[in-house]
Motif scaffolding. Structure first.
Motif, short mmCIF file in Angstrom:
data_model
loop_
_atom_site.label_atom_id
_atom_site.label_comp_id
_atom_site.label_asym_id
_atom_site.label_seq_id
_atom_site.Cartn_x
_atom_site.Cartn_y
_atom_site.Cartn_z
N LEU A 37 1.03 -1.16 -0.28
CA LEU A 37 0.29 0.22 -0.18
C LEU A 37 0.89 1.38 -0.30
O LEU A 37 0.02 2.17 -0.20
N ALA A 38 1.81 1.55 1.14
CA ALA A 38 2.75 2.49 0.66
C ALA A 38 3.13 2.30 -0.38
O ALA A 38 3.36 3.48 -1.14
N GLN A 39 3.95 1.58 -1.35
CA GLN A 39 4.58 1.78 -2.21
C GLN A 39 3.38 2.39 -3.47
O GLN A 39 3.77 3.01 -4.56
N ALA A 40 2.14 2.01 -3.48
CA ALA A 40 1.34 2.23 -3.95
C ALA A 40 0.82 4.10 -4.71
O ALA A 40 1.15 4.40 -5.04
N GLN A 42 3.26 5.65 -3.23
CA GLN A 42 3.80 6.17 -3.56
C GLN A 42 3.83 6.52 -5.60
O GLN A 42 4.02 7.95 -5.29
N ARG A 43 3.43 5.26 -6.01
CA ARG A 43 3.54 5.52 -7.18
C ARG A 43 2.01 6.88 -8.20
O ARG A 43 2.56 6.61 -8.82
N PHE A 44 1.23 6.39 -6.92
CA PHE A 44 0.41 6.61 -7.52
C PHE A 44 -0.71 7.95 -6.76
O PHE A 44 -1.52 9.11 -7.09
N GLY A 45 -0.14 8.27 -5.86
CA GLY A 45 -0.44 9.88 -5.18
C GLY A 45 -0.12 10.96 -6.25
O GLY A 45 0.78 11.33 -6.79
N SER A 46 -1.18 12.08 -5.63
CA SER A 46 -0.84 13.23 -6.38
C SER A 46 0.07 14.24 -5.04
O SER A 46 0.79 15.65 -6.20
N ASP A 47 -0.27 14.19 -3.99
CA ASP A 47 0.35 14.75 -2.76
C ASP A 47 1.80 14.73 -3.32
O ASP A 47 1.94 14.07 -2.01
N ALA A 48 2.36 15.56 -3.39
CA ALA A 48 3.60 15.74 -2.63
C ALA A 48 4.20 15.43 -1.71
O ALA A 48 4.50 14.26 -1.13
N ALA A 49 3.28 15.47 -0.37
CA ALA A 49 3.54 15.39 1.35
C ALA A 49 2.55 14.00 1.46
O ALA A 49 3.42 13.27 2.33
N ALA A 50 2.09 13.19 0.80
CA ALA A 50 1.32 12.69 1.14
C ALA A 50 2.63 11.32 0.17
O ALA A 50 3.06 10.70 1.10
N VAL A 51 3.32 11.58 -1.04
CA VAL A 51 4.05 10.45 -1.14
C VAL A 51 5.50 10.35 -0.34
O VAL A 51 6.21 9.68 -0.43
N GLN A 53 5.49 10.67 2.95
CA GLN A 53 5.43 9.83 4.10
C GLN A 53 5.21 9.17 3.26
O GLN A 53 5.54 8.01 4.98
N ALA A 54 4.47 8.05 2.70
CA ALA A 54 5.10 6.91 1.63
C ALA A 54 5.83 6.46 2.37
O ALA A 54 6.00 5.38 2.28
N ARG A 55 6.65 7.36 1.21
CA ARG A 55 8.24 7.44 1.49
C ARG A 55 8.32 7.11 2.29
O ARG A 55 9.76 5.31 2.93
N ARG A 56 8.37 7.53 3.53
CA ARG A 56 9.29 7.48 5.10
C ARG A 56 9.06 6.09 5.46
O ARG A 56 8.97 4.98 5.88
N GLU A 57 7.26 5.67 5.42
CA GLU A 57 6.35 4.32 5.59
C GLU A 57 7.24 3.31 5.00
O GLU A 57 7.68 2.12 5.83
#
Length: 86
Positions: A37-40, A42-51, A53-57
């Protein structure tokens, strides 16, 4: 008693080594799902902050997965007949 025949609330060690081994595999599965889910995100997120955060997770989850896989390897070794105790 739960559906596995163990006392409710008893830890995985209370039911023996097989329960602890199965609990490790359940934890591995949960971490792998969260990692996917975190990788998805990152791949499909449109918000830079959310991406970000997903990278940190993802980094944290990879550390958790490594720890769990190490514990699984140790548990599998201990399950072998004649395994040495350190």
């Amino acid at each position: 008693m739960d559906d596995q025949g163990t006392e409710a609330g008893a830890g995985p060690d209370a039911a023996g080594p097989d329960a602890a081994w199965l609990a490790l595999h359940a934890a591995r599965e949960a971490v792998e799902r969260a990692l996917t889910l975190a990788q998805a995100r990152q791949r499909f997120g449109s918000d830079a902050a959310a991406v970000a955060q997903a990278r940190r997770e993802e980094a944290e989850l990879l550390v958790d997965l490594d720890r769990i896989l190490t514990q699984i390897r140790a548990a599998e070794y201990r399950r072998r007949p004649g395994s040495r105790r350190w």
